[in-house]
Design a protein around this motif. Structure first.
Motif, PDB file in Angstrom:
ATOM      1  N   UNK A 145       2.716  75.846 104.468  1.00 39.32           N
ATOM      2  CA  UNK A 145       3.722  74.856 104.119  1.00 39.32           C
ATOM      3  C   UNK A 145       3.108  73.484 104.276  1.00 39.32           C
ATOM      4  N   UNK A 146       3.942  72.466 104.429  1.00 39.53           N
ATOM      5  CA  UNK A 146       3.418  71.108 104.560  1.00 39.53           C
ATOM      6  C   UNK A 146       4.311  70.302 105.494  1.00 39.53           C
ATOM      7  N   UNK A 147       3.721  69.233 106.017  1.00 38.68           N
ATOM      8  CA  UNK A 147       4.393  68.362 106.974  1.00 38.68           C
ATOM      9  C   UNK A 147       4.265  66.927 106.493  1.00 38.68           C
ATOM     10  N   UNK A 148       5.390  66.204 106.460  1.00 36.36           N
ATOM     11  CA  UNK A 148       5.396  64.784 106.109  1.00 36.36           C
ATOM     12  C   UNK A 148       6.061  64.036 107.259  1.00 36.36           C
ATOM     13  N   UNK A 149       5.352  63.076 107.857  1.00 36.11           N
ATOM     14  CA  UNK A 149       5.786  62.438 109.094  1.00 36.11           C
ATOM     15  C   UNK A 149       6.150  60.969 108.886  1.00 36.11           C
ATOM     16  N   UNK A 150       7.053  60.482 109.727  1.00 39.30           N
ATOM     17  CA  UNK A 150       7.467  59.075 109.703  1.00 39.30           C
ATOM     18  C   UNK A 150       7.903  58.683 111.099  1.00 39.30           C
ATOM     19  N   UNK A 151       8.125  57.383 111.299  1.00 39.09           N
ATOM     20  CA  UNK A 151       8.583  56.887 112.585  1.00 39.09           C
ATOM     21  C   UNK A 151       9.645  55.827 112.409  1.00 39.09           C
ATOM     22  N   UNK A 152      10.435  55.587 113.459  1.00 34.87           N
ATOM     23  CA  UNK A 152      11.494  54.584 113.375  1.00 34.87           C
ATOM     24  C   UNK A 152      11.753  53.987 114.748  1.00 34.87           C
ATOM     25  N   UNK A 153      12.361  52.772 114.724  1.00 33.81           N
ATOM     26  CA  UNK A 153      12.920  52.143 115.914  1.00 33.81           C
ATOM     27  C   UNK A 153      14.422  52.086 115.674  1.00 33.81           C
ATOM     28  N   UNK A 154      15.178  52.906 116.345  1.00 31.69           N
ATOM     29  CA  UNK A 154      16.594  53.020 116.017  1.00 31.69           C
ATOM     30  C   UNK A 154      16.728  53.552 114.592  1.00 31.69           C
ATOM     31  N   UNK A 223      10.013  67.452 106.643  1.00 33.24           N
ATOM     32  CA  UNK A 223      10.037  66.013 106.917  1.00 33.24           C
ATOM     33  C   UNK A 223      10.469  65.799 108.362  1.00 33.24           C
ATOM     34  N   UNK A 224       9.647  65.081 109.117  1.00 33.49           N
ATOM     35  CA  UNK A 224       9.946  64.838 110.532  1.00 33.49           C
ATOM     36  C   UNK A 224       9.777  63.349 110.833  1.00 33.49           C
ATOM     37  N   UNK A 225      10.806  62.747 111.457  1.00 33.07           N
ATOM     38  CA  UNK A 225      10.760  61.346 111.872  1.00 33.07           C
ATOM     39  C   UNK A 225      10.805  61.288 113.388  1.00 33.07           C
ATOM     40  N   UNK A 226       9.818  60.630 113.994  1.00 32.78           N
ATOM     41  CA  UNK A 226       9.774  60.477 115.447  1.00 32.78           C
ATOM     42  C   UNK A 226      10.327  59.093 115.805  1.00 32.78           C
ATOM     43  N   UNK A 227      11.292  59.073 116.711  1.00 30.72           N
ATOM     44  CA  UNK A 227      11.996  57.844 117.067  1.00 30.72           C
ATOM     45  C   UNK A 227      11.344  57.203 118.296  1.00 30.72           C
ATOM     46  N   UNK A 228      10.792  56.020 118.095  1.00 32.26           N
ATOM     47  CA  UNK A 228      10.117  55.292 119.170  1.00 32.26           C
ATOM     48  C   UNK A 228      11.094  54.362 119.878  1.00 32.26           C
ATOM     49  N   UNK A 229      10.809  54.108 121.154  1.00 32.29           N
ATOM     50  CA  UNK A 229      11.502  53.092 121.932  1.00 32.29           C
ATOM     51  C   UNK A 229      10.444  52.077 122.346  1.00 32.29           C
ATOM     52  N   UNK A 230      10.294  51.055 121.518  1.00 32.09           N
ATOM     53  CA  UNK A 230       9.222  50.085 121.699  1.00 32.09           C
ATOM     54  C   UNK A 230       9.583  48.784 121.011  1.00 32.09           C
ATOM     55  N   UNK A 231       8.749  47.779 121.219  1.00 36.74           N
ATOM     56  CA  UNK A 231       8.952  46.478 120.570  1.00 36.74           C
ATOM     57  C   UNK A 231       7.606  45.778 120.440  1.00 36.74           C
ATOM     58  N   UNK A 232       7.586  44.771 119.561  1.00 33.74           N
ATOM     59  CA  UNK A 232       6.389  43.970 119.353  1.00 33.74           C
ATOM     60  C   UNK A 232       6.567  42.639 120.089  1.00 33.74           C
ATOM     61  N   UNK A 233       5.615  42.302 120.952  1.00 34.42           N
ATOM     62  CA  UNK A 233       5.682  41.045 121.705  1.00 34.42           C
ATOM     63  C   UNK A 233       4.486  40.178 121.343  1.00 34.42           C
TER      64      UNK A 233
END
Length: 308
Positions: A145-154, A223-233
């Motif tokens: 099969x196949x995997x397509x990945x993404x990320x998000x903040x909220x 399709x998998x989205x990993x949710x981050x808890x982070x910020x840019x400073x």
């Protein structure tokens, strides 16, 4: 005995030769009488064509191959890399004799036994075939099969250029037992054998990391989205709040326990950090300044250190 004169003998000999020619002629013996009965003008039905086979070229047989997913037999139409290897009778190592990246290639090969190998990303399928002079058309089944990945903040997606992914196969309780691939980008299609994988998502280049287990099924893109808890400073050394930043400042970001998370040099370098508490140290012309600060997920902001 009555002796015949020359003219009479010649005439009789000619008659015998003519009679023998008529009796021995294959045309006169085999030509049937014309059919004048009903239906004599009806044409005979055309012969049924033989099943299509790969045609031989210059004495070489044609091997036509394709691939399909193992569970539903749907054809695989892209992402394939083919290799044809000889299968020797003396036990020596197989040798690659042909390659192709076409979805349904055809190879011209001498008759014999071969090993067909189809690579589909990190998955593959292998089949032994016997190629005769008449040619062969065959298929290879692949459990992949196949995997397509993404990320998000909220709910906000993270730009693809700021993310990278590593994919592992868990082994004996170790979620990161065997590395399959690293540095994969968001939206990239990663072709994998069917199974469960451990995915590590890195946002930026410091400690903003998320992990998840993902299942890959044959013939499907997960399709998998990993949710981050982070910020840019943005780090700054200033003489007064809101003032101009000093150029050439060396910054170190530490945990409250003193572990170095990130180092940077510049007037206002940007750092992506996981949610949490930190200590910022700034060095400028032999002087050292520091402050504590907190990162909240999704809250990008400036972190200023006062030079006093």
């Amino acid at each position: 005995m009555l002796e015949l004169d020359g003219f009479e003998a010649g005439r009789r000999l000619a008659g015998v030769v003519f009679a023998m020619a008529v009796l021995l002629s294959p045309v006169s013996a085999q030509v049937p009488a014309p059919d004048t009965g009903p239906g004599a003008d009806t044409p005979l039905p055309a012969p049924r064509p033989a099943p299509e086979q790969p045609a031989a070229v210059n004495g070489l047989a044609q091997l036509a191959i394709s691939a399909q997913f193992a569970n539903d037999r749907k054809p695989i139409r892209s992402g394939l890399a083919w290799r044809i290897l000889t299968e020797s009778a003396d036990g020596s190592a197989p040798r690659i004799v042909a390659r192709s990246n076409d979805p349904e290639p055809s190879f011209s090969l001498p008759s014999g036994n071969y090993v067909v190998h189809a690579a589909y990303g990190f998955a593959s399928g292998t089949k032994r075939v016997s190629l005769g002079p008449q040619g062969l058309r065959d298929q290879v089944a692949i459990s992949a099969g196949a995997l397509s990945l993404a990320g998000s903040i909220g709910d906000a997606p993270i730009p693809a250029g700021q993310l990278s992914f590593s994919v592992f196969v868990p082994l004996q309780g170790n979620s990161e037992g065997r590395l399959v691939t690293s540095g994969a980008k968001a939206g990239e299609v990663i072709r994998l054998p069917e199974g469960t994988y451990h995915v590590v998502s890195t946002y930026g280049d410091s400690n903003a990391i998320q992990r998840a287990d993902v299942k890959v099924e044959t013939g499907k893109v997960t399709d998998a989205t990993l949710h981050h808890r982070a910020a840019k400073v943005t780090l700054k050394l200033v003489a007064a709040t809101g003032g101009e930043a000093f150029a050439g400042t060396a910054f170190s970001v530490l945990t409250p326990g003193g572990d170095v998370i990130r180092e940077a040099i510049g007037a206002f370098p940007q750092v992506i950090l996981a949610e949490g508490d930190y200590v910022l140290i700034a060095r400028q012309e032999g002087q050292i300044y520091s402050r504590d600060f907190k990162v909240e997920s999704g809250s990008d902001r400036d972190i200023e250190v006062l030079a006093k």
